[in-house]
Design an enzyme around this catalytic site. Structure first.
Site, short mmCIF file in Angstrom:
data_model
loop_
_atom_site.label_atom_id
_atom_site.label_comp_id
_atom_site.label_asym_id
_atom_site.label_seq_id
_atom_site.Cartn_x
_atom_site.Cartn_y
_atom_site.Cartn_z
N ARG A 1 0.81 -1.22 0.00
CA ARG A 1 0.00 0.00 0.00
C ARG A 1 0.85 1.27 0.00
O ARG A 1 1.81 1.39 0.73
CB ARG A 1 -0.93 0.00 1.23
CG ARG A 1 -1.96 1.12 1.17
CD ARG A 1 -2.78 1.17 2.42
NE ARG A 1 -3.46 -0.08 2.68
CZ ARG A 1 -4.62 -0.44 2.15
NH1 ARG A 1 -5.22 0.39 1.31
NH2 ARG A 1 -5.17 -1.59 2.45
N HIS B 1 5.06 -10.77 1.89
CA HIS B 1 5.66 -9.80 2.81
C HIS B 1 7.00 -10.27 3.34
O HIS B 1 7.74 -9.50 3.96
CB HIS B 1 4.68 -9.54 3.97
CG HIS B 1 5.05 -8.39 4.84
ND1 HIS B 1 5.49 -8.54 6.14
CD2 HIS B 1 5.05 -7.05 4.61
CE1 HIS B 1 5.74 -7.36 6.67
NE2 HIS B 1 5.48 -6.44 5.78
N ARG C 1 5.82 -1.86 19.13
CA ARG C 1 5.94 -0.46 18.74
C ARG C 1 4.58 0.23 18.63
O ARG C 1 4.40 1.34 19.09
CB ARG C 1 6.65 -0.32 17.38
CG ARG C 1 6.91 1.15 17.02
CD ARG C 1 7.52 1.32 15.64
NE ARG C 1 6.52 1.31 14.59
CZ ARG C 1 6.52 0.48 13.56
NH1 ARG C 1 7.45 -0.42 13.45
NH2 ARG C 1 5.57 0.53 12.66
#
Length: 722
Positions: free
Chosen positions: A434, A464, A593
């Site tokens: 994206r 990925h 995170r």
């Protein structure tokens, strides 16, 4: 310094199905309401970014940069997550969120939290960071603060450089309300016709190709700017001669820029993506930002013409679109930035006394090499590995995944060089990454023209995983040199993204990667891997087995412990397994995170779970999964976060680390991150993150990234190895 084009908020690859519940039935032994809302958790992550901007102990230009990051992140949140929720509500396809609430209720909570955060963001600029910059000699002035001489000079600049590219658009019976592009900064202008006395409306787009901050004056220790929109707004008379300027206000629109591609219904994925990229520009509005002094007449017109609700209006003081603060990164003031960190070459890849360049393959043959970016150089490890492979006459083939790459990528060039040298080269380009789709399409076509075999992965799955495989002939035998990483093959982001990568010539890993590449490029369906855990078939099951083994070890009185470092922790099955491990007495440490749906510290459920978050100059991006395993530690690194999309709808890969020294390195890093003497945010059971960055005497706690850089730079080769 984190630059605008290399941000990663953890949202960019969010899929529609991320709104779905996990498929596993709820665990009856665990209480209901045991997850934190993922959308509000993401907003809490961006609040942590904002807290860095508000910290007076950080250098002023770094603080302005964190303000820009906050703004860019929030834009993406609205374009993807909020847009997705709205679309599901409008189409009637809405399903409960991960905490079982109706999307409309979550949207209301998001609006309340986002309004408060955006106001805090604007005030942080107006009252904290802007004055701090001014004190340091970087002043962002308003037009009214300039003397007539400076205004006259800027008017000349306006006439020469700005006026020719402006395009005022009138709105009247002959001119319909113009299309407002997403994320553009605009001026809404009300004017009165001197002849007829009628009031009219005009829209003026602030040109995005011009510098956002226009220099007014400069001296040795002081520079002064005005914003481009302020310059334009105070010279509107030139654009509307014969008209009376009644009022003007800045506004900014955010649109739905999510993408939907039906892969199995299109023969050419590239063409479908290009069409969808064009459609993205015209997505429905989802947020309107206005200055707090906008009059009701102008606002009512915008709401009516843009078909937007009052809830979607964000009234803010001062400057809109603080992404423009990225432009200040060009200012040459190293005293207002973090002290420089210079990456070092990993010890294994440092050249010997008599060679100018290291032999990467020879180094890998001596044993597995674990590199830690950006503390250790990407250029002298991953990039050098592929460049040497492209030139080496003994290399027969290179296979690599490319998820995101930079516009001038030496990685892509190495693959092109290898193909032109007659080697077999396979590049699996994920064109559906994206907001990088257009860039990846360009590189895919360039690779194809050079003779590289380009494939686009499996239908319905994003690829990925970060993998590179080099096949080299050595004394008549083919050997597989492998790299498995946690981050993208992107030299630019490697300087600011924290990631690990493993180089190995291990035969098991080589066979695993060969099988996986065959599955990605052909029709093979591989079910057995030795040192890899691969999604979507095996990864979740493998992690659940490892977590459950820790639970059983604890119940049997054996050493047990779980340490997981990810960008996001959302998957319900993984979270429930961690809850059950905690109930059995397993110490569970989660270093996350961004989004985290775990509730730590709940008596009877998660009192043995600790969650920490660290944000700083580098973006913590690596994923680590470590287990005590009864006293024989196990650890994996890889590309997967604990989200539905990663575990169910992506090709992900984790590789097992086997070197005792490397296991110790990962464990030591984790211990430093979880230490009470290290600066971090602590998550409470109520979903609130509390920053712990000062000791009892008000002194700063240790910065993990500074400590890690210093430790890496102190490493020296043993004398016998020199």
């Amino acid at each position: 310094m984190i630059e605008q084009d290399v941000l990663d908020s953890g949202l960019g690859d969010a899929d529609d199905d991320d709104f779905d519940q996990a498929t596993e039935a709820p665990d009856a032994e665990l209480p209901e309401g045991r997850y934190l809302d993922r959308e509000l958790s993401w907003l809490a992550f961006n609040q942590r970014v904002l807290e860095l901007a508000e910290d007076p102990q950080l250098p002023a230009l770094e603080r302005s940069n964190f303000l820009a990051i906050f703004g860019s992140n929030l834009d993406e949140f609205f374009m993807v997550r909020v847009a997705g929720l709205k679309r599901r509500i409008l189409t009637g396809l809405a399903v409960p969120t991960n905490v079982g609430r109706a999307p409309a209720d979550v949207l209301s909570d998001i609006s309340e939290a986002a309004h408060a955060l955006q106001l805090r963001h604007a005030e942080a600029w107006q009252f904290l960071v802007r004055p701090a910059l001014a004190d340091a000699g970087i002043e962002i002035a308003t037009w009214n603060e300039l003397d007539p001489h400076d205004q006259a000079r800027l008017y000349e600049y306006f006439q020469a450089q700005v006026f020719p590219v402006l395009m005022p658009l009138a709105v009247d019976p002959a001119h319909p309300f113009p299309y407002i592009s997403g994320l553009s900064l605009n001026l809404a202008i009300r004017i009165r016709n001197a002849k007829t006395g009628r009031q009219e409306f005009a829209r003026l787009k602030v040109p995005p190709m011009l510098p956002r901050f226009v220099e007014v004056s400069r001296s040795t220790d002081h520079v002064r700017y005005v914003t481009l929109e302020d310059l334009i707004a105070n010279n509107l008379d030139d654009l509307f001669p014969g008209m009376e300027i009644l009022d003007h206000h800045a506004f900014r629109l955010t649109r739905n820029e999510d993408m939907v591609i039906e892969e199995d219904e299109t023969e050419n994925l590239i063409q479908a993506l290009e069409a969808e990229l064009m459609r993205r520009r015209f997505g429905p509005p989802i947020r309107l930002e206005i200055t707090d002094d906008m009059d009701e007449v102008t606002l009512d017109l915008l709401i009516k013409e843009l078909d937007i609700t009052e809830q979607e209006v964000y009234r803010l003081p001062g400057t809109l679109d603080l992404r423009g603060l990225f432009d200040l990164s060009r200012i040459d003031r190293p005293d207002l930035r973090y002290p420089p960190h210079v990456p070092t070459t990993a010890l294994a890849f440092q050249p010997g006394d008599n060679t100018e360049r290291a032999d990467i393959f020879a180094a890998i043959r001596k044993g597995d090499v674990l590199v830690h970016h950006p503390y250790e150089s990407f250029a002298t490890s991953v990039q050098a590995f592929l460049e040497q492979a492209a030139k080496d006459p003994h290399v027969l083939a290179i296979k690599q995944t490319l998820y995101r790459t930079s516009g001038d990528s030496p990685i892509v060039q190495a693959l092109i060089d290898a193909a032109q040298a007659g080697k077999q080269v396979l590049a699996l380009v994920e064109v559906k990454a994206r907001f990088d789709e257009a860039n990846n399409i360009v590189w895919a076509r360039k690779l194809e023209k050079a003779g590289v075999h380009v494939v686009y992965g499996l239908v319905g799955l994003k690829t990925h995983c970060k993998l590179a495989l080099v096949i080299r002939e050595e004394n008549g035998v083919l050997r597989s040199y492998c790299h498995v990483g946690t981050g993208n093959y992107n030299p630019k982001t490697s300087r600011i993204y924290e990631d690990f990568g493993l180089f190995t010539v291990n035969e098991e890993v080589g066979r695993d990667l060969t099988r996986l590449f065959n599955e990605l490029s052909g029709y093979a369906i591989e079910k057995k891997f030795k040192r890899l855990l691969v999604a979507p078939l095996h990864l979740r099951k493998g992690l659940l087995r490892l977590i459950d083994a820790e639970r059983r070890n604890a119940e049997a009185g054996k050493p047990a412990g779980i340490r997981i470092k990810v960008n996001s922790m959302v998957d319900e099955q993984i979270i429930d397994a961690l809850y059950r491990a905690s109930q059995a007495g397993v110490p569970v440490e989660v270093w996350v995170r961004g989004i985290c749906s775990i509730m730590p510290g709940v008596p009877g459920m998660s009192e043995n779970i600790t969650v920490r978050s660290i944000l700083g100059r580098y973006l913590e991006h690596s994923r680590i999964f470590a287990f005590q395993a009864g006293g024989t530690p196990i650890a994996y690194i890889g590309s997967a976060d604990m989200m539905h999309r990663n575990l169910d709808r992506r090709v992900e890969a984790l590789v097992r680390i086997v070197s005792p020294a490397q296991l110790t390195e990962l464990n030591d890093l984790f211990s430093l991150a979880m230490s009470d003497t290290t600066s971090s945010w602590w998550l409470g059971p109520d979903g609130e993150w509390v920053r712990h960055h000062l000791d009892a005497d008000g002194r700063p706690l240790a910065d993990l990234q500074d400590v890690t850089m210093a430790a890496v730079q102190r490493r020296r080769r043993p004398r016998a190895a020199r």
